[in-house]
Design an enzyme around this catalytic site. Structure first.
Site, mmCIF file in Angstrom:
data_model
loop_
_atom_site.group_PDB
_atom_site.id
_atom_site.type_symbol
_atom_site.label_atom_id
_atom_site.label_comp_id
_atom_site.label_asym_id
_atom_site.label_seq_id
_atom_site.Cartn_x
_atom_site.Cartn_y
_atom_site.Cartn_z
ATOM 1 N N ASN A 25 0.831 -1.200 0.000
ATOM 2 C CA ASN A 25 0.000 0.000 0.000
ATOM 3 C C ASN A 25 0.869 1.255 0.000
ATOM 4 O O ASN A 25 1.954 1.271 0.563
ATOM 5 C CB ASN A 25 -0.930 0.010 1.222
ATOM 6 C CG ASN A 25 -1.876 -1.182 1.227
ATOM 7 O OD1 ASN A 25 -2.055 -1.816 0.188
ATOM 8 N ND2 ASN A 25 -2.439 -1.501 2.370
ATOM 9 N N HIS A 28 6.002 -0.573 -2.488
ATOM 10 C CA HIS A 28 5.535 0.101 -3.717
ATOM 11 C C HIS A 28 5.548 1.611 -3.548
ATOM 12 O O HIS A 28 4.983 2.327 -4.381
ATOM 13 C CB HIS A 28 4.113 -0.372 -4.094
ATOM 14 C CG HIS A 28 4.077 -1.781 -4.600
ATOM 15 N ND1 HIS A 28 2.922 -2.515 -4.644
ATOM 16 C CD2 HIS A 28 5.051 -2.581 -5.077
ATOM 17 C CE1 HIS A 28 3.186 -3.729 -5.139
ATOM 18 N NE2 HIS A 28 4.481 -3.794 -5.391
ATOM 19 N N ALA A 84 -10.304 -7.983 7.759
ATOM 20 C CA ALA A 84 -9.055 -7.862 8.522
ATOM 21 C C ALA A 84 -9.275 -7.082 9.813
ATOM 22 O O ALA A 84 -8.690 -7.400 10.859
ATOM 23 C CB ALA A 84 -8.009 -7.154 7.665
HETATM 24 C C1 BV8 Z 1 8.220 -5.362 -11.875
HETATM 25 C C2 BV8 Z 1 1.806 1.465 -6.626
HETATM 26 C C3 BV8 Z 1 10.268 -5.864 -12.928
HETATM 27 C C4 BV8 Z 1 1.112 2.410 -7.507
HETATM 28 C C5 BV8 Z 1 1.391 -0.778 -7.474
HETATM 29 C C6 BV8 Z 1 4.215 -6.560 -18.328
HETATM 30 C C7 BV8 Z 1 5.116 -5.497 -18.341
HETATM 31 C C8 BV8 Z 1 5.791 -5.089 -17.201
HETATM 32 C C9 BV8 Z 1 5.571 -5.759 -16.017
HETATM 33 C C10 BV8 Z 1 4.671 -6.795 -16.017
HETATM 34 C C11 BV8 Z 1 3.998 -7.219 -17.131
HETATM 35 N N1 BV8 Z 1 3.183 -8.255 -16.781
HETATM 36 C C12 BV8 Z 1 3.319 -8.512 -15.471
HETATM 37 C C13 BV8 Z 1 4.217 -7.636 -15.006
HETATM 38 C C14 BV8 Z 1 4.667 -7.536 -13.688
HETATM 39 C C15 BV8 Z 1 3.767 -6.499 -13.000
HETATM 40 C C16 BV8 Z 1 2.532 -7.219 -12.512
HETATM 41 O O1 BV8 Z 1 2.631 -7.985 -11.590
HETATM 42 N N2 BV8 Z 1 1.377 -6.969 -13.160
HETATM 43 C C17 BV8 Z 1 0.154 -7.633 -12.710
HETATM 44 C C18 BV8 Z 1 -1.047 -6.734 -12.966
HETATM 45 C C19 BV8 Z 1 0.037 -8.971 -13.434
HETATM 46 N N3 BV8 Z 1 4.553 -6.017 -11.890
HETATM 47 C C20 BV8 Z 1 5.284 -4.920 -12.051
HETATM 48 O O2 BV8 Z 1 5.297 -4.228 -13.042
HETATM 49 C C21 BV8 Z 1 6.180 -4.597 -10.863
HETATM 50 N N4 BV8 Z 1 7.509 -4.375 -11.321
HETATM 51 O O3 BV8 Z 1 7.775 -6.457 -12.097
HETATM 52 O O4 BV8 Z 1 9.498 -4.974 -12.168
HETATM 53 C C22 BV8 Z 1 9.933 -5.581 -14.361
HETATM 54 C C23 BV8 Z 1 10.254 -4.351 -14.867
HETATM 55 C C24 BV8 Z 1 9.989 -4.115 -16.223
HETATM 56 C C25 BV8 Z 1 9.396 -5.096 -17.009
HETATM 57 C C26 BV8 Z 1 9.038 -6.334 -16.454
HETATM 58 C C27 BV8 Z 1 9.297 -6.563 -15.121
HETATM 59 C C28 BV8 Z 1 5.687 -3.346 -10.164
HETATM 60 C C29 BV8 Z 1 4.337 -3.631 -9.544
HETATM 61 C C30 BV8 Z 1 3.967 -2.457 -8.637
HETATM 62 C C31 BV8 Z 1 2.776 -1.745 -9.215
HETATM 63 N N5 BV8 Z 1 2.376 -0.689 -8.290
HETATM 64 N N6 BV8 Z 1 1.067 0.215 -6.640
HETATM 65 C C32 BV8 Z 1 -0.170 2.888 -6.876
HETATM 66 O O5 BV8 Z 1 -0.654 2.273 -5.904
HETATM 67 O O6 BV8 Z 1 -0.696 3.866 -7.376
HETATM 68 S S1 BV8 Z 1 0.535 -2.216 -7.435
HETATM 69 C C33 BV8 Z 1 -0.944 -2.031 -6.668
HETATM 70 O O7 BV8 Z 1 -1.481 -3.354 -6.624
HETATM 71 C C34 BV8 Z 1 -0.910 -1.588 -5.216
HETATM 72 O O8 BV8 Z 1 0.373 -1.484 -4.658
HETATM 73 C C35 BV8 Z 1 -1.663 -2.729 -4.534
HETATM 74 O O9 BV8 Z 1 -1.373 -2.852 -3.230
HETATM 75 C C36 BV8 Z 1 -1.143 -3.839 -5.360
HETATM 76 C C37 BV8 Z 1 -1.663 -5.203 -5.237
HETATM 77 O O10 BV8 Z 1 -3.047 -5.125 -5.169
HETATM 78 P P1 BV8 Z 1 -3.679 -5.544 -3.763
HETATM 79 O O11 BV8 Z 1 -3.007 -4.759 -2.702
HETATM 80 O O12 BV8 Z 1 -3.651 -7.010 -3.641
HETATM 81 O O13 BV8 Z 1 -5.131 -4.968 -3.914
HETATM 82 P P2 BV8 Z 1 -6.366 -5.651 -4.652
HETATM 83 O O14 BV8 Z 1 -7.422 -4.619 -4.783
HETATM 84 O O15 BV8 Z 1 -5.882 -6.378 -5.862
HETATM 85 O O16 BV8 Z 1 -6.860 -6.783 -3.620
HETATM 86 C C38 BV8 Z 1 -7.419 -6.417 -2.386
HETATM 87 C C39 BV8 Z 1 -7.639 -7.716 -1.641
HETATM 88 O O17 BV8 Z 1 -8.128 -7.402 -0.338
HETATM 89 C C40 BV8 Z 1 -8.663 -8.634 -2.287
HETATM 90 O O18 BV8 Z 1 -8.161 -9.954 -2.279
HETATM 91 C C41 BV8 Z 1 -9.897 -8.515 -1.375
HETATM 92 O O19 BV8 Z 1 -10.610 -9.735 -1.297
HETATM 93 C C42 BV8 Z 1 -9.259 -8.212 -0.051
HETATM 94 N N7 BV8 Z 1 -10.079 -7.420 0.869
HETATM 95 C C43 BV8 Z 1 -10.918 -6.399 0.573
HETATM 96 N N8 BV8 Z 1 -11.442 -5.898 1.721
HETATM 97 C C44 BV8 Z 1 -10.909 -6.621 2.747
HETATM 98 C C45 BV8 Z 1 -10.041 -7.591 2.207
HETATM 99 N N9 BV8 Z 1 -9.376 -8.474 2.976
HETATM 100 C C46 BV8 Z 1 -9.551 -8.387 4.319
HETATM 101 N N10 BV8 Z 1 -10.361 -7.479 4.905
HETATM 102 C C47 BV8 Z 1 -11.053 -6.590 4.158
HETATM 103 N N11 BV8 Z 1 -11.857 -5.701 4.762
#
Ligand code: BV8
Length: 251
Positions: free
Chosen positions: A101, A118, A230
């Site tokens: 986060n 992040h 949570a």
């Molecule tokens: C990297 C900051 C090496 C910004 C964020 C193609 C090209 C380039 C890269 C990639 C590619 N394909 C894949 C990748 C890798 C990519 C990636 O993983 N993509 C995903 C979409 C497949 N990763 C990257 O690019 C990373 N860098 O790999 O570098 C590289 C470099 C170049 C080329 C290749 C590789 C960088 C990733 C960082 C991105 N930045 N945030 C901003 O926030 O503005 S990510 C963003 O998602 C947030 O940080 C967030 O925290 C994170 C993950 O999401 P979650 O936190 O899990 O949130 P989400 O909504 O998804 O889920 C919430 C959960 O909570 C749910 O499960 C829900 O059920 C639960 N919930 C809800 N309420 C509750 C609860 N649980 C309990 N209690 C509750 N009340």
């Protein structure tokens, strides 16, 4: 929700404990998650806005999105889930929190051993000089904000397609591979490389617990999955740990 004794036994205060959080931990503070139905911004996917190319193409639009999020987060308070994790830092002598986060709510709740892997949206970075300053003004006086040198300022966060800070990542890998207990809270476990941390911990012999409202891709590999909010589960877990292991906080 029943917390199994096997799990409490794994919460030995002498152990190395790592907590890994995602957007779900902040949901009960009113901060929209990324992929939930409340979606951060209905018209756009986070993956289309939180990228270097989106910022290159339209820094104003990306900043409007971040300014809007800063407005929501600025009014948010840490919830009981954040506070329970802050109290865990006081119970477990070997403790570290890794959060995806960027909202800063864990630090506001009192955690100090935190890796904001992040980044943090209250910090702004000059795209030319690389200097970082904190600016908590909401709304920002000008969008996009400019550095004194005239260059654009960007949110000091890691965007999709950007590498994580190497020091943060190396420290996180060391902690994940060396912990006895990993608590994974409120993450959909889809964003790499963090999504691989639970499997790495499991393979290194840790007891892995997931706290989430829904099943996720890591649910089949964890030792215990606690389904629910949570903000309700973590205080209950903390209470059980205190009962089983003694107050832990000297009380
Ligand atoms: C990297 C900051 C090496 C910004 C964020 C193609 C090209 C380039 C890269 C990639 C590619 N394909 C894949 C990748 C890798 C990519 C990636 O993983 N993509 C995903 C979409 C497949 N990763 C990257 O690019 C990373 N860098 O790999 O570098 C590289 C470099 C170049 C080329 C290749 C590789 C960088 C990733 C960082 C991105 N930045 N945030 C901003 O926030 O503005 S990510 C963003 O998602 C947030 O940080 C967030 O925290 C994170 C993950 O999401 P979650 O936190 O899990 O949130 P989400 O909504 O998804 O889920 C919430 C959960 O909570 C749910 O499960 C829900 O059920 C639960 N919930 C809800 N309420 C509750 C609860 N649980 C309990 N209690 C509750 N009340």
């Amino acid at each position: 929700m029943e917390i199994p004794d096997s799990m409490i036994a794994a919460c030995d205060p002498s152990k190395q404990v790592v907590v890994l959080t995602g957007a779900g931990i902040s949901a009960e503070s009113g901060v929209p998650t990324f992929r939930g139905e409340d979606g951060l911004w209905k018209r756009y996917r986070a993956e289309d806005l939180a990228t270097p190319s989106a910022f290159q193409t339209n820094p104003k639009l990306v900043w409007e999105w971040y300014d809007w999020r800063r407005g929501i987060i600025g009014k948010a308070e840490p919830n009981p889930g954040h506070r329970a994790i802050a109290e865990m830092e006081g119970i477990f002598p070997h403790f570290c929190l890794i959060t995806q986060n960027v909202d800063g709510l864990h630090r506001r709740a009192g955690n100090t051993e935190v890796i904001e892997i992040h980044g943090n949206l209250w910090d702004l970075r000059c795209v030319a000089e690389g200097t970082v300053r904190e600016d908590t003004r909401v709304p920002l006086p000008e969008i996009p904000p400019l550095c004194e040198c005239g260059a654009l300022l960007r949110p000091h966060v890691v965007w999709f397609g950007e590498s994580l800070d190497q020091e943060d990542l190396s420290r996180a890998y060391r902690l994940i591979e060396g912990c006895n207990l990993l608590l994974v809270v409120g993450t959909s476990a889809v964003v790499q490389p963090v999504a691989s941390f639970p499997l790495m911990a499991k393979q290194a012999g840790a007891f892995v617990v997931e706290v989430n409202m829904d099943p996720t891709p890591i649910s089949p590999l964890v030792d215990v999955s606690l389904h629910g909010k949570a903000g309700e589960i973590l205080p209950a877990l903390l209470e059980k740990i205190r009962e089983y292991w003694g107050r832990g906080d000297g009380a």
